[in-house]
Design an enzyme around this catalytic site. Structure first.
Site, PDB file in Angstrom:
ATOM      1  N   LYS A  90       0.851  -1.199   0.000  1.00 57.21           N
ATOM      2  CA  LYS A  90       0.000   0.000   0.000  1.00 57.21           C
ATOM      3  C   LYS A  90       0.880   1.240   0.000  1.00 57.21           C
ATOM      4  O   LYS A  90       1.895   1.282   0.711  1.00 57.21           O
ATOM      5  CB  LYS A  90      -0.884  -0.036   1.250  1.00 57.21           C
ATOM      6  CG  LYS A  90      -1.906   1.083   1.345  1.00 57.21           C
ATOM      7  CD  LYS A  90      -2.726   0.947   2.638  1.00 57.21           C
ATOM      8  CE  LYS A  90      -3.861   1.944   2.710  1.00 57.21           C
ATOM      9  NZ  LYS A  90      -4.691   1.754   3.927  1.00 57.21           N
ATOM     10  N   SER A  99      -9.620   1.611   2.820  1.00 53.78           N
ATOM     11  CA  SER A  99      -8.753   2.383   1.962  1.00 53.78           C
ATOM     12  C   SER A  99      -7.671   1.546   1.261  1.00 53.78           C
ATOM     13  O   SER A  99      -7.072   2.003   0.289  1.00 53.78           O
ATOM     14  CB  SER A  99      -8.058   3.471   2.778  1.00 53.78           C
ATOM     15  OG  SER A  99      -7.220   2.887   3.769  1.00 53.78           O
ATOM     16  N   SER A 118      -9.915  -0.677   7.048  1.00 50.65           N
ATOM     17  CA  SER A 118      -9.327  -0.573   5.708  1.00 50.65           C
ATOM     18  C   SER A 118      -8.569  -1.772   5.190  1.00 50.65           C
ATOM     19  O   SER A 118      -8.155  -1.779   4.028  1.00 50.65           O
ATOM     20  CB  SER A 118      -8.403   0.635   5.649  1.00 50.65           C
ATOM     21  OG  SER A 118      -9.163   1.775   5.467  1.00 50.65           O
TER      22      SER A 118
HETATM   23  N1  GLN Z   1     -13.209   3.954   6.109  1.00 49.13           N
HETATM   24  C1  GLN Z   1     -12.653   4.417   7.340  1.00 49.13           C
HETATM   25  C2  GLN Z   1     -12.283   5.867   7.239  1.00 49.13           C
HETATM   26  O1  GLN Z   1     -12.490   6.420   6.200  1.00 49.13           O
HETATM   27  C3  GLN Z   1     -11.478   3.575   7.740  1.00 49.13           C
HETATM   28  C4  GLN Z   1     -10.287   3.912   6.988  1.00 49.13           C
HETATM   29  C5  GLN Z   1      -9.103   3.081   7.404  1.00 49.13           C
HETATM   30  O2  GLN Z   1      -9.234   2.075   8.080  1.00 49.13           O
HETATM   31  N2  GLN Z   1      -7.926   3.569   7.031  1.00 49.13           N
HETATM   32  O3  GLN Z   1     -11.824   6.453   8.173  1.00 49.13           O
END
Ligand code: GLN
Length: 495
Positions: A82, A165, A189
């Site tokens: 990532k 994400s 994410s």
């Molecule tokens: N979807 C969640 C957010 O937007 C979690 C994102 C994540 O785990 N990095 O904060």
């Protein structure tokens, strides 16, 4: 050498054995992935591909192996990373315009551990900007597309999101353009994109893997973890990624055990908690029936299903959307256009800061910075931030109480299958709802895993989610393995 398509289907575990038996070399395997990666452009999975570096690393792995010096089961394994991890000399953008051209002079601890164990970098994957999102649609580099397509329903023929994400990492593993990948999970994410892409995604206990060199989003929640095609692969990767790091003050000085060996244990007699509060109004039938199937599978493997209560569950998501933006607003204050990344020259220093941040950050990041500075401002700190921290303690207590009754908790991973690109874009709250099942474990710092468990009515993957007590990764993986065996998820994306 076996046919390329066959090679791309093998797991980390299979490949490691095949390399030992000299069925093919790491260079051949890596070349097969490089070819597959370069043909997958329309999915926009990678923001940076590193084929030359990959072949160089594979060559070193092959020459080590020829001398009988194998560094472990990750030696010679091509993986995707990532783009939130800092990789030395390789661009690291966090999916943001503000980090344009940033090539770190250092390596994150987790990636360093992987390279030291012989893993190979194929490239950096697309992601929501600064890991803020659930659909990989906030990336400056454009959306990543899920390799799966709906076979019926409203989304027939449409491009679907891979989740977020860590959407690029999940899509890479599902599309067979990486053998495995790493991502980060702040509120879901790793787990939600794994569910959307039909793969395994593990978020370890907070502190299990070092955060050093990972571009920060919300420091009290961020955690690195593997995205793989099997539970065993997740265990094998975690063994390499985990461990104490003096460079991260929140990293845990706690022994790393052989997670893969723990998989041979028995789930018989284990108690699986089913939290009443995770049954949501209006939850699709296909999610409820998947959950029911999961309970039956574990019962059939000899575990006991028991009803539990996590009474503060409904406050987890609202509290997360105060704490995460608060921490993000502080962490993102460092991007000023002076030291690295994008700089938009202004009339003076303040103007340069303002112009750089205005052009460098996307809409979702700006929204979070504004929410974060608001909830931390003198007048509202007590009403929002302190209150959210109190809620966080209640959520931690809920789980602590649950562990006196059960060993692990079973829930669905996400309230739906993958949706189409563009959906939920004008409705941030409905986008935030994607994390309703994953956020509580993040707030409590607990390990949790998503295992592909079935298909939706429209033929899209759905995951089941297990949450365990702190540092109970062994037990969590053991139960995940039982789910994996029972679900026997052998479907593949058709693109
Ligand atoms: N979807 C969640 C957010 O937007 C979690 C994102 C994540 O785990 N990095 O904060």
């Amino acid at each position: 050498m076996a046919k390329t398509e066959d090679i791309l289907e093998l797991s980390v575990d299979d490949v490691s054995r095949a390399l030992d038996k000299k069925l093919f070399s790491s260079s051949e395997l890596t070349q097969a992935y490089i070819d597959a990666m370069s043909e997958s452009g329309e999915l926009n999975i990678y923001v940076d591909q590193t084929p030359e570096l990959a072949l160089e690393m594979a060559g070193s792995s092959d020459s080590r192996r020829s001398k009988g010096e194998v560094l472990g089961h990750m030696d010679g394994i091509p993986i995707a990373v990532k783009d939130l991890f800092c990789t030395k000399g390789v661009s690291s953008t966090a999916g943001s315009h503000i980090l344009d051209g940033f090539k770190p002079t250092y390596e994150s601890t987790v990636t360093k551990k992987l390279w030291e164990s012989g893993a190979i970098l194929l490239g950096k994957t697309n992601m929501d900007e600064f890991a803020m999102g659930s659909a990989n649609v906030t990336s400056y580099y454009g959306p990543c597309i899920n390799p799966w397509k709906a076979e019926s329903g409203d989304n027939l023929g449409k491009d679907l999101v891979p989740g977020g994400s860590s959407g690029g990492s999940a899509a890479a593993v599902a599309a067979r353009v990486a053998l495995a990948a790493i991502g980060t999970d702040t509120g879901g994410s790793i787990r939600q994109p794994s569910s959307f892409c039909g793969i395994v995604g593990l978020k370890p206990t907070y502190g299990r893997c070092s955060r050093w060199g990972i571009i920060s989003f919300a420091s009290s929640l961020d955690q690195a973890g593997p995205l793989t095609r099997s539970v065993k692969d997740a265990a094998l990767m975690l063994e390499v990624m985990a461990g104490y790091d003096p460079k991260d003050s929140t990293s845990a000085d706690f022994e790393v055990t052989s997670y893969s060996e723990a998989l041979s244990g028995k789930v018989e007699g284990l108690k699986i908690g089913i939290p009443a509060e995770y049954t949501l109004d209006g939850m699709p039938d296909e999610i409820n029936s998947l959950w029911e199937r999961g309970k039956r599978w574990l019962e059939d493997s000899g575990a006991n299903i028991i009803d539990i209560s996590l009474p503060h569950t409904k406050y987890a998501l609202p509290a997360y959307y105060i704490i995460a933006p608060a921490e993000a607003s502080s962490n993102l204050a460092r991007y000023d256009g002076v030291r690295y990344g994008l700089r938009v020259e202004g009339e003076d220093l303040i103007d340069t800061y303002e112009k750089t941040r205005a052009q460098g950050f996307g809409a979702e990041v700006k929204r979070r910075i504004m929410i974060g500075t608001y909830v931390l401002s003198a007048g509202y700190y007590d009403a929002y931030y302190i209150q959210a921290q109190k809620v966080r303690s209640k959520i931690i207590n809920d789980f602590d109480n649950a562990w006196s009754e059960c060993d692990v908790i079973l829930t669905p991973t996400a309230p739906s299958a993958a949706f189409s690109i563009g959906e939920k874009m004008d409705d941030p709250i409905s986008m935030y709802m994607n994390d309703v099942f994953t956020v509580p474990a993040s707030m409590a710092g607990l390990p949790a895993i998503s295992v592909p468990a079935g298909l939706s009515n429209d033929g899209l993957p759905l995951g089941l989610h297990l949450i365990g007590p702190k540092f109970a990764e062994e037990k969590l993986l053991l139960v995940a393995k039982a789910l994996e065996l029972a679900a026997d998820f052998s479907f593949r994306p058709k693109t």
